[in-house]
Design an enzyme around this catalytic site. Structure first.
Site, PDB file in Angstrom:
ATOM      1  N   LYS A 288      21.148 -32.223 -14.618  1.00 40.57           N
ATOM      2  CA  LYS A 288      21.803 -33.504 -14.883  1.00 40.57           C
ATOM      3  C   LYS A 288      20.771 -34.580 -15.227  1.00 40.57           C
ATOM      4  CE  LYS A 288      26.093 -32.692 -12.389  1.00 40.57           C
ATOM      5  NZ  LYS A 288      26.844 -32.850 -11.153  1.00 40.57           N
TER       6      LYS A 288
ATOM      7  N   LYS B 214      27.377 -24.169 -22.077  1.00 42.18           N
ATOM      8  CA  LYS B 214      28.400 -24.201 -21.024  1.00 42.18           C
ATOM      9  C   LYS B 214      29.441 -25.281 -21.370  1.00 42.18           C
ATOM     10  CE  LYS B 214      28.739 -25.933 -16.202  1.00 42.18           C
ATOM     11  NZ  LYS B 214      29.854 -26.747 -16.175  1.00 42.18           N
TER      12      LYS B 214
ATOM     13  N   LYS C  92      32.765 -31.229 -19.203  1.00 44.34           N
ATOM     14  CA  LYS C  92      33.259 -32.573 -19.505  1.00 44.34           C
ATOM     15  C   LYS C  92      32.121 -33.460 -19.999  1.00 44.34           C
ATOM     16  CE  LYS C  92      35.148 -32.228 -15.478  1.00 44.34           C
ATOM     17  NZ  LYS C  92      35.652 -32.359 -14.111  1.00 44.34           N
TER      18      LYS C  92
END
Ligand code: ADP
Ligand code: TRP
Length: 313
Positions: free
Chosen positions: A113, A192, A195
């Protein structure tokens, strides 16, 4: 005999996609009847990546609508909201004091992230300990999740071990339940599906939205079979069913994508109809009942935990 407990949660961080469905919701649906089951809205986890209160509120309602629309029976699973049960953040704090910074540094999800540009806030860093609290508070033994969450369940086991070693046997060791052969559902770009990456096929999208997403699937022109299309197609049809189709339509990517749109539509249209029929009043009722059940268990467990660590006088 007492049933084992099963728990999973999804973040209300945007519209659900087919990766969430096959990675988390479907394994949940397939198994939750065999256990005493809990399905959580992980809203405090969402705050680690998004600060948009109106949007969060809407997404919380929508995720509960999604749970109900895919077929979760609120009489058979406790559907509840993480932020309403303050014991989750309380227990997470205790776990934060037990694990080390270098240990948390190894979390793939955190590193990914931050590499993708998300702010490295302290909540994002300690995220796995809030997840450990979600799981361990309910003496959960089984956690159905997608492959990308495997390490977070390991972290929950580590939190349980650390606590048990420090204060005596208190928490059960949870185990992840990952659908065999599924792994990570690819997005329209082959990465992957997520969202956060804008590469999704929406689960409750209109037919047009689904078609638009499928038509944008990146195809590799080096072989006869468009692998990204095929990988997504295997979620909806068996490989045996697909062999003939992909043989017949060899090299005809547009036809194959159209067939995929039909197969997705056939499966999601009934769920989409249910989704549209569920309103906020129903969502609030379901959460109220679920929260009460979750709260009773969480309160009792934290009473024990507070005694064990020595803060209860
Ligand atoms: P996203 O990456 O879209 O934000 P979440 O992190 O909220 O999704 O994931 C919710 C659940 O769905 C998790 O259990 C996760 O493992 C599963 N999941 C998400 N994306 C995928 C995917 N592409 N393939 C399989 N499972 C997935
Ligand atoms: N971290 C999970 C995800 O992003 C969501 C989650 C929060 C969760 N708490 C959980 C999943 C507890 C399983 C069990 O997908």
């Amino acid at each position: 005999m007492m049933k084992k407990r099963l728990l999973t949660g999804l973040q209300p961080s945007g519209d659900l996609h087919i990766g969430n469905y096959f990675g988390a919701l479907k394994p949940f649906l397939d198994t939750y009847g065999e256990y005493e089951s809990f399905l959580m809205v992980a809203d405090y986890h969402t705050l680690t990546s998004k600060k948009d209160s109106e949007n969060l509120k809407e997404n919380i309602v929508n995720i509960v609508r999604s749970y109900l629309a895919v077929g979760v029976d609120p009489q058979k699973a406790v559907i509840f909201k993480q932020s309403d049960i303050s014991e989750h953040t309380e227990l997470a704090w205790i776990f934060d004091t037990l694990v080390t910074v270098p240990f948390l540094m190894q979390a793939h999800a955190y590193k990914d992230k931050v590499a993708k540009g998300l702010e490295a806030n302290a909540g994002l860093f300690t995220y796995p300990m809030l997840q450990a609290a979600d799981i361990l508070l309910y003496d959960t033994e089984v956690v159905p999740v997608g492959e990308d969450q495997r390490q977070h369940i390991e972290y929950a086991r580590e939190a349980a071990t650390k606590f048990n070693n420090a204060f005596g046997e208190t928490f059960k060791q949870p185990k992840e339940l990952i659908l065999k052969g599924l792994g990570v559902v690819p997005g329209v770009d082959g990465q992957k599906m997520s969202k956060s990456y804008g590469n999704t096929i929406p689960l409750f999208g209109s037919r047009d939205e689904i078609a638009k997403a499928v038509m944008s699937i990146v195809t590799d022109s080096s072989g006869d079979r468009p692998e990204n299309v095929y990988r997504i197609h295997t979620l909806f049809k068996t490989e045996a069913e697909l062999t003939g189709l992909y043989e017949e339509k060899k090299g005809k990517y547009k036809d194959l994508k159209e067939a995929l749109i039909e197969d997705i539509e056939a499966q999601v249209a009934p769920m989409r109809e249910r989704y549209e029929s569920i309103d906020e009043v129903e969502v609030k009722k379901v959460l109220k009942e679920g929260n009460e059940k979750a709260q009773a268990i969480a309160s009792a467990k934290m009473t024990t935990v507070r005694k064990k660590v020595g803060v209860a006088l």
